[in-house]
Design an enzyme around this catalytic site. Structure first.
Site, PDB file in Angstrom:
ATOM      1  N   MET A  28      38.194  50.745  32.875  1.00 16.58           N
ATOM      2  CA  MET A  28      39.597  51.002  32.548  1.00 16.58           C
ATOM      3  C   MET A  28      39.994  52.471  32.751  1.00 16.58           C
ATOM      4  SD  MET A  28      40.504  47.983  31.884  1.00 16.58           S
ATOM      5  CE  MET A  28      42.106  48.107  31.100  1.00 16.58           C
ATOM      6  N   HIS A  44      40.684  41.931  39.752  1.00 21.93           N
ATOM      7  CA  HIS A  44      41.926  42.090  38.987  1.00 21.93           C
ATOM      8  C   HIS A  44      42.411  40.709  38.566  1.00 21.93           C
ATOM      9  CE1 HIS A  44      45.520  44.064  37.605  1.00 21.93           C
ATOM     10  NE2 HIS A  44      46.219  43.120  38.196  1.00 21.93           N
ATOM     11  N   ASP A 103      45.014  48.850  42.001  1.00 23.73           N
ATOM     12  CA  ASP A 103      45.004  47.395  42.229  1.00 23.73           C
ATOM     13  C   ASP A 103      45.658  47.025  43.559  1.00 23.73           C
ATOM     14  OD1 ASP A 103      43.824  47.080  39.682  1.00 23.73           O
ATOM     15  OD2 ASP A 103      45.790  47.017  38.724  1.00 23.73           O
TER      16      ASP A 103
HETATM   17  C1  GRF Z   1      38.672  41.125  33.661  1.00 18.39           C
HETATM   18  O1  GRF Z   1      39.777  40.360  33.333  1.00 18.39           O
HETATM   19  C2  GRF Z   1      38.851  41.772  35.007  1.00 18.39           C
HETATM   20  O2  GRF Z   1      39.617  41.002  35.865  1.00 18.39           O
HETATM   21  C3  GRF Z   1      39.569  43.051  34.664  1.00 18.39           C
HETATM   22  O3  GRF Z   1      39.021  43.458  33.456  1.00 18.39           O
HETATM   23  C4  GRF Z   1      38.508  42.329  32.752  1.00 18.39           C
HETATM   24  C5  GRF Z   1      37.081  42.616  32.443  1.00 18.39           C
HETATM   25  O4  GRF Z   1      36.528  41.621  31.650  1.00 18.39           O
HETATM   26  N1  GRF Z   1      39.433  44.021  35.718  1.00 18.39           N
HETATM   27  P1  GRF Z   1      34.965  41.637  31.329  1.00 18.39           P
HETATM   28  O5  GRF Z   1      34.684  42.984  30.657  1.00 18.39           O
HETATM   29  O6  GRF Z   1      34.233  41.491  32.616  1.00 18.39           O
HETATM   30  O7  GRF Z   1      34.755  40.500  30.384  1.00 18.39           O
END
Ligand code: GRF
Length: 223
Positions: free
Chosen positions: A95, A114, A150
């Site tokens: 993030m 994404h 993205d």
């Molecule tokens: C997922 O929804 C992915 O698409 C986004 O962040 C989320 C990560 O989920 N980029 P996780 O940590 O892999 O459960």
């Protein structure tokens, strides 16, 4: 890819890491012929790091709060990644917005997933936005990373229905099931040398991919 050894993957995450878990499982089952050599988080104590520990994968934290600015953070993060000599960098719920310098350094060997049918809904709260817009389909897109958030070229896209009464969590869970299928698959294509991206558009087996990426339903029919 010309490496004789198994391709090396470094995973970056900030949270739960369910996609990372899908990668771990895919390397164990043989669906993904690669070694995950490290997982790096910008946050300590997250579940994704635990998943790495449980799988015996080197894990570390590069805490963005300890850096004066984004450039400094990205520089050290890039150094840590490079120390593992990865063939491919996997953003799995990482993030942080990446600087152009960072993206350039890993160009053509860094992917993201994404949770929307890109180019729809880049950014956050994708499922809420899809429900509020009255969309009947939602989904996820694996794409190469460029400096546009993205916005890099799509590799695979999977759709799910938006069902009456869906809330964000229900839709997110339905999309995650697909995420866990398409992301390791895209990595496997890359590791096999079938998929490449050298600026312009990504190619699979020497053919340019459609703008929305390869439709997952063409690989595994829905029903
Ligand atoms: C997922 O929804 C992915 O698409 C986004 O962040 C989320 C990560 O989920 N980029 P996780 O940590 O892999 O459960």
């Amino acid at each position: 890819m010309t490496t004789k050894t198994r391709p090396r993957l470094v995973v970056l995450l900030s949270g739960s890491g369910s996609n990372f878990q899908a990668f771990i499982d895919a390397t164990k089952s043989g669906e993904l012929n690669a070694d995950i050599v490290s997982v790096i988080s910008n946050k300590a104590g997250v579940m994704g790091l635990e998943r790495g520990k449980n799988a015996g994968i080197a894990n570390e934290v590069v805490n963005h709060r300890e850096f004066v600015d984004r450039e400094n953070f990205d520089h050290i993060l890039a150094e840590r990644i490079e120390s593992y000599k990865p063939d491919l960098v996997i953003l799995a719920g990482f993030m942080r917005i990446l600087t152009p310098g960072f993206v350039h350094r890993f160009a053509g060997r860094i992917m993201n997933i994404h949770p929307s049918l890109l180019p729809k809904y880049p950014g956050l709260h994708t499922h809420k936005r899809a429900i509020e817009a009255g969309d009947t389909t939602a989904g996820a897109t694996v794409h190469f990373v460029t400096s546009e958030l993205d916005g890099g070229p799509a590799i695979i896209q999977a759709e799910v229905p938006v069902l009456p009464g869906d809330n964000e969590a229900a839709l997110a869970n339905r999309v995650l099931v697909k995420e866990h299928q398409i992301y390791p698959l895209a990595a496997q294509w890359f590791c096999e040398g079938r998929l490449s991206f050298n600026n312009g558009k990504p190619q699979l087996d020497g053919k340019q991919l459609p703008d929305a990426g390869f439709p997952f339903s063409d690989i595994i029919p829905e029903h």
